[in-house]
Write a protein that holds these residues in place. Structure first.
Motif, PDB file in Angstrom:
ATOM      1  N   ARG A 147       0.927  -1.224  -0.011  1.00 24.12           N
ATOM      2  CA  ARG A 147       0.160   0.024  -0.101  1.00 24.12           C
ATOM      3  C   ARG A 147       0.689   1.471  -0.202  1.00 24.12           C
ATOM      4  O   ARG A 147       1.916   1.270   0.947  1.00 24.12           O
ATOM      5  N   GLU A 148       0.597   2.304  -0.833  1.00 26.09           N
ATOM      6  CA  GLU A 148       1.467   3.387  -0.972  1.00 26.09           C
ATOM      7  C   GLU A 148       1.358   4.264  -0.125  1.00 26.09           C
ATOM      8  O   GLU A 148       0.120   4.757   0.308  1.00 26.09           O
ATOM      9  N   VAL A 149       2.263   4.916   0.463  1.00 24.09           N
ATOM     10  CA  VAL A 149       2.529   5.846   1.531  1.00 24.09           C
ATOM     11  C   VAL A 149       2.387   7.102   0.735  1.00 24.09           C
ATOM     12  O   VAL A 149       3.329   7.327  -0.133  1.00 24.09           O
ATOM     13  N   ILE A 150       1.639   8.044   0.980  1.00 24.13           N
ATOM     14  CA  ILE A 150       1.677   9.481   0.419  1.00 24.13           C
ATOM     15  C   ILE A 150       1.749  10.521   1.415  1.00 24.13           C
ATOM     16  O   ILE A 150       1.508  10.473   2.493  1.00 24.13           O
ATOM     17  N   PHE A 192       0.211   8.492   6.003  1.00 22.06           N
ATOM     18  CA  PHE A 192      -0.864   8.437   5.604  1.00 22.06           C
ATOM     19  C   PHE A 192      -0.709   7.576   4.077  1.00 22.06           C
ATOM     20  O   PHE A 192       0.297   7.666   3.406  1.00 22.06           O
ATOM     21  N   ARG A 193      -1.968   6.664   3.721  1.00 23.99           N
ATOM     22  CA  ARG A 193      -1.776   6.000   2.603  1.00 23.99           C
ATOM     23  C   ARG A 193      -2.629   6.324   1.643  1.00 23.99           C
ATOM     24  O   ARG A 193      -3.763   7.123   1.771  1.00 23.99           O
ATOM     25  N   LYS A 194      -2.532   5.967   0.192  1.00 24.73           N
ATOM     26  CA  LYS A 194      -3.188   6.467  -0.933  1.00 24.73           C
ATOM     27  C   LYS A 194      -4.517   5.598  -0.625  1.00 24.73           C
ATOM     28  O   LYS A 194      -5.689   6.366  -1.081  1.00 24.73           O
ATOM     29  N   ASP A 195      -4.652   4.364  -0.226  1.00 20.84           N
ATOM     30  CA  ASP A 195      -5.955   3.767  -0.336  1.00 20.84           C
ATOM     31  C   ASP A 195      -6.888   4.465   0.768  1.00 20.84           C
ATOM     32  O   ASP A 195      -8.201   4.303   0.663  1.00 20.84           O
ATOM     33  N   PHE A 198       3.292  13.325   8.296  1.00 24.00           N
ATOM     34  CA  PHE A 198       1.934  12.754   8.507  1.00 24.00           C
ATOM     35  C   PHE A 198       2.079  11.475   7.801  1.00 24.00           C
ATOM     36  O   PHE A 198       1.991  11.386   6.540  1.00 24.00           O
ATOM     37  N   THR A 250       0.329   0.729   9.121  1.00 21.39           N
ATOM     38  CA  THR A 250       0.971  -0.421   8.268  1.00 21.39           C
ATOM     39  C   THR A 250       2.290  -0.602   8.417  1.00 21.39           C
ATOM     40  O   THR A 250       2.926   0.225   8.630  1.00 21.39           O
ATOM     41  N   TYR A 307       8.277   3.166   5.646  1.00 28.19           N
ATOM     42  CA  TYR A 307       8.601   4.569   4.914  1.00 28.19           C
ATOM     43  C   TYR A 307       9.199   5.472   6.066  1.00 28.19           C
ATOM     44  O   TYR A 307       9.994   6.019   5.638  1.00 28.19           O
ATOM     45  N   GLU A 309       4.083  -0.866   5.793  1.00 28.27           N
ATOM     46  CA  GLU A 309       4.635   0.189   4.633  1.00 28.27           C
ATOM     47  C   GLU A 309       4.591   1.355   5.245  1.00 28.27           C
ATOM     48  O   GLU A 309       5.688   2.069   4.764  1.00 28.27           O
ATOM     49  N   GLU A 310       3.889   1.935   6.060  1.00 26.19           N
ATOM     50  CA  GLU A 310       4.258   3.001   6.890  1.00 26.19           C
ATOM     51  C   GLU A 310       5.321   3.169   7.800  1.00 26.19           C
ATOM     52  O   GLU A 310       6.197   4.145   7.733  1.00 26.19           O
TER      53      GLU A 310
END
Lengths: 295, 406
Positions: free
Chosen positions: A199-202, B388-391, B386, B362, B368, B364-365
């Protein structure tokens, strides 16, 4: 680690299911963790609960996004845009659906194994009420293949006693749990790919002041709740005298009256609470088991 | 009752109050804390506890009763969450100023508006300057142990300050996991009876909480409270050692995870630390020298211990599950302050905001964050990141669209 996610509706007892399973695993010597997620939902709203079972300390908490096993206690949730019970099930994972099926059916759909069986009908037969919390736990326990029957029985006793269940009701629950445990097969759980899609972090962008206002009001009427029913109230118009008691007592105002004051039930929104059946002085309304088939 | 039992954080808190043999429980319901009070009320009803439980008309009255009963000589237990804690907030400063050594459990919940039920730490951290010792739990066992530890430290004559034990709503409060229940004998040995100083007594009048109406007196007392708070640190160490001797469970104010050779370190607290540890293990598998520092004790702030654990690291990130609007993470500022006078402080100190209102974090975070630690040039120094995820963004935008706000 095995991750099990239960999907049901408020009032069906999926929190209890996750707890019975958690305790059974704990009794069998595993490290277990169980938890529900709920907010300010009313009865009937989609509810989720989780059980994690492991030999090692569990380094996870909260929502299970990538379950090995999903237990769908209420099949109508499969069409629910918000519940999305099949989301994230691992490739090779197992989905149990409580649906109209006298025998436990096992079939492959895509990369998952589906087990279909009607625990509601089993509960109606054994308990006389559509109690699905304890049999869901039994089904889940059997599917895992690592929980003993002894432990699921003991866990049911522990959890339901804690809820203050009377001895006779507990006895029937145990018979049901035992029957469901014996009926459900233990398919081999072969997780083909344990990794979830990344899942992509933005980074959040600032788009000016945003208010948490809701402008689109009144959308509750768009949500049809008729599919919550297990029993459908049917009016015998020959017997009905038009006394209007059902109309008065219906808590959801889904009964309207025709020119002769006879009830017309809006089945799209009737939740099947059966208060009208209880209140009708002439027994002109009967409850008929309603079955929805999940294809 | 088995020696190890499946229980929620709320049940663990109730068990601690029961084992501590508390005398008085002033209460007021609020989600996600209510289950603690319900459990205690049930036990009292069944005759399993001797305590007196009183439900008040607000948290303000509840905390007033808690403080005064503590001064009268009762061992007091109480609990709240979020808005509830804030509603009684004024009394926190009074309780500590009175030197009433009670224990308050806060079950963290994001503060409205927007209204939510899941946790972040703006509620409990708002009390950081109030003179309460603060111990934050990672799991349900911590909840039980830290409450016992809190009574021992708060009631110690060298300290005599109240404590807040914090647990996250949902992630602990409603989550069951195996918890070891210490025996009555062990708790009896660890926690001696509370002996109040000059308790209210009809034959010997005493004024408690007297007004000072003088800056000099006010400063004098505040300095005294501050020094007692600083000394609480040693008392906690001493009590933890004793607790470990008795139960085999160590509880340190600051705990390291894979820290020995760690170059990239994440500082965090409370229940999300469990998930952070999983992330560290995954990064270790990938060959990244990652580590984690868990803050258990937020007050007194363990500045010296943090500086010792964080010096010589390549880069450090502070994960704040709170937000001081217009500043960023609260704990980030405190860690930065603790490191300023350490000459071998890490060159990079990143502020990360995550888990507000219980927002799930998650792998992924977490990855990151560690990626930023290895490439700090990607971000502006000191500016909070902050998570935050795209989904999530897609779901949020959809909800806002449904609400009809353009």
């Amino acid at each position: 680690m095995l991750k099990i996610r239960f999907h049901g509706r408020g009032g069906q007892g999926v929190k209890t299911s996750s707890r019975i399973l958690g305790r059974a695993a704990f009794l069998d010597g595993y490290i277990a963790q169980d938890s529900p997620i709920y907010g300010a939902e009313r009865r009937g709203a989609p509810v989720v609960a989780f059980t994690r079972i492991s030999r090692e300390p569990i380094l996870e908490r909260g929502y299970i996004f990538d379950p090995d096993i999903v237990i769908v206690v209420d099949e109508t949730l499969l069409d629910d845009e918000r519940a999305r019970p099949l989301d994230g099930v691992k490739s090779g994972g197992i989905v149990f659906v409580n649906t109209q099926s006298e025998q436990a059916q096992v079939e492959n759909v895509d990369d998952k194994l589906f087990i279909k069986y009607s625990i509601t009908d089993a509960a109606l037969r054994v308990i006389g009420k559509p109690i699905v919390s304890s049999p869901s736990a039994a089904a889940a326990a059997k599917i895992t293949g690592i929980i003993s029957k002894e432990s699921i029985i003991q866990a049911t006793i522990d959890e339901l006693s804690e809820l203050g269940l009377a001895e006779e009701a507990l006895e029937r629950n145990l018979r049901l749990v035992s029957e469901v445990f014996d009926t459900i097969p233990t398919p081999q759980l072969k997780i083909l790919n344990g990794e979830t899609t990344p899942r992509e972090v933005i980074q959040l962008e600032y788009k000016g002041v945003i208010y948490e206002d809701i402008v689109n009001v009144g959308n509750a009427s768009l949500r049809r709740v008729g599919n919550w029913r297990i029993f459908k109230p049917i009016v015998d118009y020959q017997k009905c005298t038009g006394c209007m008691l059902c109309f008065v007592y219906c808590p959801d105002s889904v009964i309207s009256l025709d020119a002769k004051n006879k009830p017309i039930i809006d089945y799209e929104n009737c939740k099947g609470c059966l208060i009208c059946v209880k209140e009708c002085p002439l027994h002109a309304i009967t409850a008929v088991r309603e079955v929805k088939i999940y294809a | 009752m088995r020696e190890v039992e499946m229980m929620t954080g709320n049940t663990a808190a109730a068990w601690a109050a029961r084992l501590a043999d508390v005398d008085y429980i002033p209460a007021f319901p609020i989600t996600p804390q209510t289950e603690i009070i319900e459990t205690l009320a049930k036990w009292i009803g069944e005759g399993l506890m001797k305590a007196k439980l009183v439900q008040f008309e607000s948290e303000h009255s509840m905390l007033t009763a808690a403080g005064t009963a503590s001064l009268a000589g009762a061992r007091v237990f109480t609990a709240s969450s979020s808005q509830g804690l804030l509603y009684g907030f004024e009394m926190l400063y009074s309780i500590s100023g009175w030197r009433a050594p009670l224990v308050l459990v806060n079950v963290s919940r994001g503060v409205a508006a927007p209204l939510t039920l899941e946790p972040d730490h703006n509620d409990v951290l708002s009390a950081r300057d109030s003179g309460f010792i603060q111990l934050h739990a990672e799991n349900c066992q911590d909840v039980l142990d830290l409450i016992l530890l809190a009574y021992r430290v708060s009631e110690d004559k060298r300290v005599r300050l109240p404590s807040i034990v914090n647990m996250d709503g949902f992630y602990l409060s409603f989550t069951r996991e195996p918890v070891r229940i210490p025996s009555k004998e062990i708790v009896g040995e660890f926690l001696p009876p509370y002996t109040p100083t000059l308790p209210f007594c009809p034959s010997r009048p005493v004024v408690k909480g007297a007004s000072v109406l003088s800056g000099s007196l006010y400063t004098y007392f505040k300095h005294n409270m501050h020094e007692s708070m600083i000394r609480a640190s040693e008392v906690i160490d001493e009590a933890s050692r004793h607790f470990e001797e008795l139960t085999g469970r160590p509880h340190k104010p600051v705990e390291g995870f894979y820290l020995d050779d760690a170059e990239y370190v994440l500082v965090m607290s409370n229940s999300f630390t469990t998930i952070g540890k999983k992330a560290v293990l995954r990064l270790r598998e990938k060959g990244v020298p990652a580590g984690l520092v868990k803050l258990v004790m937020l007050r007194p702030f363990p500045a010296a211990q943090l500086a010792r654990l964080l010096k010589n690291r390549r880069a450090v990130a502070v994960f704040d599950q709170n937000l001081s609007l217009g500043l960023g993470g609260i704990i980030y500022s405190e860690v930065a302050g603790a490191l300023y006078n350490e000459r071998k402080r890490p060159e990079t100190l990143i502020s990360v905001i995550g888990g507000l209102g219980g927002k799930y974090i998650t792998m992924e975070e977490f990855e990151y964050i560690f990626n930023l630690l290895q490439h700090p040039e990607k971000i502006e120094p000191g500016k909070p990141v902050f998570l935050f995820r795209k989904d999530e963004l897609r779901a949020v935008e959809n909800t806002i669209k449904l609400a009809g706000v353009v």
